[in-house]
Write an enzyme that holds these catalytic residues in place. Structure first.
Site, PDB file in Angstrom:
ATOM      1  N   TYR A  85      33.713   4.987   2.356  1.00  0.00           N
ATOM      2  CA  TYR A  85      34.194   5.617   1.122  1.00  0.00           C
ATOM      3  C   TYR A  85      33.933   4.762  -0.116  1.00  0.00           C
ATOM      4  O   TYR A  85      33.406   5.235  -1.131  1.00  0.00           O
ATOM      5  CB  TYR A  85      35.689   5.927   1.251  1.00  0.00           C
ATOM      6  CG  TYR A  85      36.322   6.391  -0.031  1.00  0.00           C
ATOM      7  CD1 TYR A  85      36.291   7.736  -0.399  1.00  0.00           C
ATOM      8  CD2 TYR A  85      36.948   5.498  -0.889  1.00  0.00           C
ATOM      9  CE1 TYR A  85      36.859   8.168  -1.591  1.00  0.00           C
ATOM     10  CE2 TYR A  85      37.517   5.920  -2.079  1.00  0.00           C
ATOM     11  CZ  TYR A  85      37.474   7.250  -2.431  1.00  0.00           C
ATOM     12  OH  TYR A  85      38.033   7.666  -3.601  1.00  0.00           O
TER      13      TYR A  85
ATOM     14  N   ASP B 100      36.590  13.969   3.637  1.00  0.00           N
ATOM     15  CA  ASP B 100      36.835  15.111   2.753  1.00  0.00           C
ATOM     16  C   ASP B 100      36.114  14.958   1.423  1.00  0.00           C
ATOM     17  O   ASP B 100      35.768  15.958   0.763  1.00  0.00           O
ATOM     18  CB  ASP B 100      38.342  15.267   2.512  1.00  0.00           C
ATOM     19  CG  ASP B 100      38.996  13.978   2.058  1.00  0.00           C
ATOM     20  OD1 ASP B 100      39.275  13.847   0.857  1.00  0.00           O
ATOM     21  OD2 ASP B 100      39.230  13.094   2.906  1.00  0.00           O
TER      22      ASP B 100
ATOM     23  N   LYS C 107      43.305  14.120   9.927  1.00  0.00           N
ATOM     24  CA  LYS C 107      43.824  14.336   8.567  1.00  0.00           C
ATOM     25  C   LYS C 107      43.051  15.495   7.931  1.00  0.00           C
ATOM     26  O   LYS C 107      41.837  15.414   7.744  1.00  0.00           O
ATOM     27  CB  LYS C 107      43.646  13.073   7.721  1.00  0.00           C
ATOM     28  CG  LYS C 107      44.149  13.250   6.286  1.00  0.00           C
ATOM     29  CD  LYS C 107      43.574  12.195   5.354  1.00  0.00           C
ATOM     30  CE  LYS C 107      42.106  12.427   5.068  1.00  0.00           C
ATOM     31  NZ  LYS C 107      41.573  11.582   3.978  1.00  0.00           N
TER      32      LYS C 107
END
Length: 525
Positions: free
Chosen positions: A264, A299, A371
């Site tokens: 990330y 995500d 998640k």
């Protein structure tokens, strides 16, 4: 049996290739350390506080070694602190305070035997690790007393910028039914190469992640949990340039969930890939030992790129995050691998694609507390349509047994949610989770139908990508922009100057203690 008729042979090939990627990258990790890793070791040795200018003592000590004419950070702060303890009789905190005042030069002491230095450091390291273990045991005691939830955890955010206002909102959310409170971190903190100190009341879009803020929120949620008769989990972020430091602060203050992704920071914050890959290893060792569930950030791929076209990159990243976590000793039961409900509402049969992707993640990672993130990219401010989008998202969660369910807000894209907005979202989720509780186990998917065809296409594309990464290496793949279309140069980005090659005497006592080895005297990783 796979309800989606997944090609399990491809799943195993993808997992094996991801394992090879992680092991190949681990060879680089084992040879290097970073300023953040060394500051983390200092914090775990008990060093805390700031100087008169607000500079954290761990930063001061690390910089004093790194910038010394006679010292080398590649020898490791544990070596320098242990050596200074033998020579002065002082504890690590006292040593740090004298370094801060310019009264002590860590590189000026007579060098003692490395074996003796390790023994000295190990005395303190064991006490630190035991304190983290006690926090983990305390969590288990609460869960044994109150019981734990079998269905999805309702996960909500607070983001006022003021820790005391966050506490008010967090307690209200817990009383409304939330199971996890995520304190959103202030914008830009991931790019700070230090951890702010103390309680903070000024943040933009979130609140600073500090040890004191963690302590205050943990205390408030424990008190609320006692009143409600259930354990309320606390979440924060250990991504960014201080990834392992914040993981350590979280472990010391009994946080339960941490945002922690191997890729990330590289992709979405332009943090140097070498720095991030090294930092994520130690942060995951700490999280694993502390019993913290990590949340990975796949995500974000879907809010950056098209959720239909780039779905395979999410799966590829999940495979890679899984293997990096396993390498760091973090079990599958603590891997909150991420994904999101982000397909445009205009896509025909988009709900089928969302359901298929979520079911695929559940089948491929059966032990992981996945998640699942709500729709954000295509929320328009129409609160009525937004409530419907969130309802569909809630349906996918209960039908596919997602675990960490970040609630969508009907006012997404308008403002930071009001307490009443959060209550409406919780009510929406509770209604759907109850009325559809066993729907997932009652339905089957049509073989060779839209969903089965879709997931096998995504799976094969993910495997092709992982096989390509395995062949070229992770760093080259990131340079080429094969994740989210974002290219990052291997020696570019923020924080590269904080990467250091280890020397022969280097040791990190916490790696070995937390990975379950009996002694810190044997290795240097």
């Amino acid at each position: 049996m796979s309800k989606l008729n997944l090609d399990l042979s491809i799943v195993e090939k993808a997992r094996k290739s991801a394992q090879n990627i992680a092991l190949d990258t681990q060879e680089f990790i084992n040879k290097h350390t970073t300023v953040a890793v060394e500051r983390t070791i200092l914090r775990l040795l008990g060093i805390d506080g700031v100087d008169e200018f607000g500079v954290p003592l761990p930063n001061i000590v690390v910089d004093s070694i790194k910038n010394s004419n006679n010292g080398s950070l590649g020898m490791g702060v544990a070596y320098y602190i242990g050596n200074a303890m033998i020579n002065t009789g002082l504890n690590p905190q006292e040593i740090a305070e004298q370094v801060s005042k310019g009264e002590l030069d860590l590189s000026s002491f007579k060098e003692n035997d490395v074996f003796e230095i390790k023994l000295k450091i190990n005395e303190i390291a064991k006490k630190s690790v035991n304190q983290i273990k006690e926090n983990r045991n305390k969590r288990e005691e609460f869960l044994n007393e109150y019981g734990d939830k079998t269905g999805p955890y309702l996960y909500v955010i607070v983001a006022t910028g003021n820790i005391y206002e966050d506490i008010t909102q967090a307690v209200a959310a817990a009383k409304q039914g939330a199971d996890i409170i995520a304190v959103i971190r202030t914008t830009g903190q991931s790019l700070l190469d230090y951890v702010p100190y103390g309680a903070t009341t000024e943040g933009f879009g979130g609140t600073y992640a500090t040890g004191e803020n963690f302590r205050l929120m943990r205390e408030a949620l424990d008190n609320a949990g006692k009143e409600l008769g259930r354990y309320i989990r606390l979440c924060n972020y250990c991504s960014g340039l201080c990834m392992p430091e914040i993981a350590a602060l979280g472990a010391q203050n009994r946080l339960d969930v941490m945002l922690n992704d191997a890729l990330y920071g590289i992709l979405f914050r332009d943090i140097n890939m070498k720095r991030t890959i090294i930092d994520q290893y130690f942060s995951r060792i700490i999280n694993g030992y502390a019993g913290v569930i990590i949340n990975t950030g796949e995500d974000n791929y879907l809010t950056t790129s098209d959720a239909v076209e780039e779905a395979h990159t999410v799966l590829a990243s999940q495979f890679i995050n899984e293997q990096f976590a396993l390498t760091a000793g973090l079990p599958e039961e603590q891997m909150g691998l991420g994904h999101a409900f982000e397909i445009s509402p205009d896509v025909e049969n988009g709900f089928l694609y969302e359901l298929a992707q979520a079911q695929m993640a559940r089948e491929i990672f059966p032990k992981a507390p996945l998640k699942y993130m709500p729709p954000t990219k295509f929320m328009t401010g129409d609160i009525f349509k937004g409530q419907v989008q969130d309802a569909l998202f809630n349906m996918v969660t209960i039908m596919t047994n997602q675990k960490l369910h970040l609630l969508g807000m009907l006012t997404e894209a308008i403002h930071t949610p009001f307490i009443s907005d959060r209550a409406i979202s919780i009510d929406n989720a509770l209604y759907i989770f109850n009325t559809m509780k066993d729907l997932g186990s009652e339905i089957e998917f049509k073989k060779d139908g839209i969903m089965c065809t879709r997931v096998n296409e995504v799976l094969h594309k993910a495997y092709d990508l992982i096989a390509e990464i395995e062949k070229e290496g992770l760093f080259k793949t990131l340079e080429q922009g094969k994740f989210a279309g974002i290219k990052r140069p291997v020696d570019g980005g923020k924080g590269l100057d904080g990467v250091v090659m280890k020397e022969n005497v280097y040791f990190n006592p916490f790696v070995e203690l937390m990975l379950g080895k009996e002694s810190v005297l044997g290795g240097s990783c």
